[in-house]
Every structure is written in structure tokens, then in C-alpha cells.
Write a protein that holds these residues in place. Structure first.
Motif, short mmCIF file in Angstrom:
data_model
loop_
_atom_site.label_atom_id
_atom_site.label_comp_id
_atom_site.label_asym_id
_atom_site.label_seq_id
_atom_site.Cartn_x
_atom_site.Cartn_y
_atom_site.Cartn_z
N THR A 80 0.80 -1.23 0.00
CA THR A 80 0.00 0.00 0.00
C THR A 80 0.84 1.28 0.00
O THR A 80 0.35 2.32 -0.38
CB THR A 80 -0.98 0.03 1.19
N THR A 81 2.09 1.19 0.42
CA THR A 81 2.94 2.40 0.43
C THR A 81 3.68 2.59 -0.89
O THR A 81 4.37 3.59 -1.07
CB THR A 81 3.96 2.33 1.58
N PHE A 82 3.54 1.65 -1.81
CA PHE A 82 4.19 1.75 -3.11
C PHE A 82 3.18 2.16 -4.17
O PHE A 82 2.04 1.69 -4.16
CB PHE A 82 4.80 0.40 -3.53
N LYS A 83 3.60 3.01 -5.06
CA LYS A 83 2.72 3.35 -6.19
C LYS A 83 2.99 2.34 -7.29
O LYS A 83 4.13 2.09 -7.65
CB LYS A 83 3.02 4.76 -6.68
N ASN A 84 1.91 1.74 -7.78
CA ASN A 84 2.05 0.82 -8.89
C ASN A 84 0.87 1.00 -9.83
O ASN A 84 -0.23 1.32 -9.38
CB ASN A 84 2.21 -0.63 -8.41
#
Length: 167
Positions: A80-84
Motif C-alpha cells: 500500500t505504500t508503493f505506487k504501482n
């Protein structure tokens, strides 16, 4: 002629002893991934399936062994803390042991956030032995049985492998 009958009976007994145990064994895959495999996508009932709730429910059920008590939770990852670009929120992995305790299959699940109350999950199961060309429907069963065991409403679509049986 007697040899053919013997071979037929022997083949049936082998499938019964080592194959997928019903229900949910009709979607047989033969080598889609170079080995037997199945990929399904589920959409879950809005309001009951926020990605974090779905993830926690799946982790809890994997840790309890799933509906047949033969799933072993390997790992879960919070993205959830990574943008994908695909909105993947969580990843899970488990191993499922077949009823005869002879074969293990790897189960991977990715959970996607669609909005604040709706999630989609993609599940993939693959036989863990080299040369498992046809799976008697076991990879499909690994996925469907687990999701049914969550006790929440879902809609399912086959993405690859494990085709619907011919009518």
C-alpha cells in the motif's frame, strides 16, 4: 484385450488415489504454464471487501489451514505504500497439500483496490512437481475452495489454464 482392461482399471484407480478429490475438480489443466496451473480473478461484494479487510481475512484463513486444513501460509506483503500502475495492494502466498498428502501446489494471490469498498483478487495455483502436465482439476480446486471458504459473496472469471469442462 485383457491387458487393455487391466490398464484401464489401473488408470482409474491411480486417478482416484492421487487425483483431485471432488467437489470442484472439473476444470482440468494440461500444461498451460508448461506445468499444470490455473489463474482466476474474483470480484467481491461491495462494502464487505475493502482491500485491507480482504487481505486480513485471507491471511487469517490461510493461517488456520483454509477450509480443508491443508493450506500452509508462506508470506503476505503489504504494497500500500508503493505506487504501482495496477493498484496492487497486497500479495499472499501459501502452499496447499492434496488430500492424499502426496502433492503440494503453490498458491499466489494479489489483491487490487478498486475503490474504498470494493476489491478484486487474482489467484494463481501451480503444481509444484516438474512434469505435472495434467492436474485432474487440483489447481482450480486449490483456488476455488479457498475463496469459497472465506464466506463472502464473489464473482469469478477464469483468466488462464483450468478451462470450463466441455458441455
Amino acid at each position: 484385450m485383457a491387458s487393455l482392461q487391466y490398464f484401464t482399471v489401473l488408470s482409474v484407480l491411480i486417478v482416484i488415489a492421487y487425483g483431485c478429490q471432488p467437489p470442484d475438480c472439473k476444470n482440468v489443466d494440461c500444461g498451460t504454464c508448461g506445468n499444470a496451473c490455473c489463474t482466476l480473478m474474483w470480484s467481491f461484494t461491495p462494502g464487505k471487501s475493502a482491500a485491507s479487510k480482504l487481505y486480513n481475512l485471507m491471511v487469517t484463513n490461510f493461517k488456520k489451514g483454509g477450509p480443508d486444513h491443508r493450506y500452509h501460509f508462506v508470506k503476505g506483503s503489504n504494497l500500500t505504500t508503493f505506487k504501482n500502475p495496477e493498484k496492487v495492494q497486497y500479495l499472499l502466498q501459501a502452499v496447499h497439500r492434496t488430500k492424499v498428502h502426496k502433492y503440494n501446489d503453490t498458491v499466489n494471490i494479489a489483491i487490487y483496490k478498486m475503490d474504498n469498498s470494493t476489491s478484486v483478487a487474482k489467484g494463481f495455483s501451480i503444481s509444484r512437481i516438474a512434469g505435472a502436465y495434467c492436474d485432474s482439476g487440483q489447481n482450480y480446486k486449490n483456488l476455488v475452495q479457498f475463496v469459497k471458504g472465506l464466506g463472502i459473496e464473489f464473482h469469478q472469471r477464469i483468466l488462464s489454464g483450468c478451462p470450463n469442462p466441455q458441455s
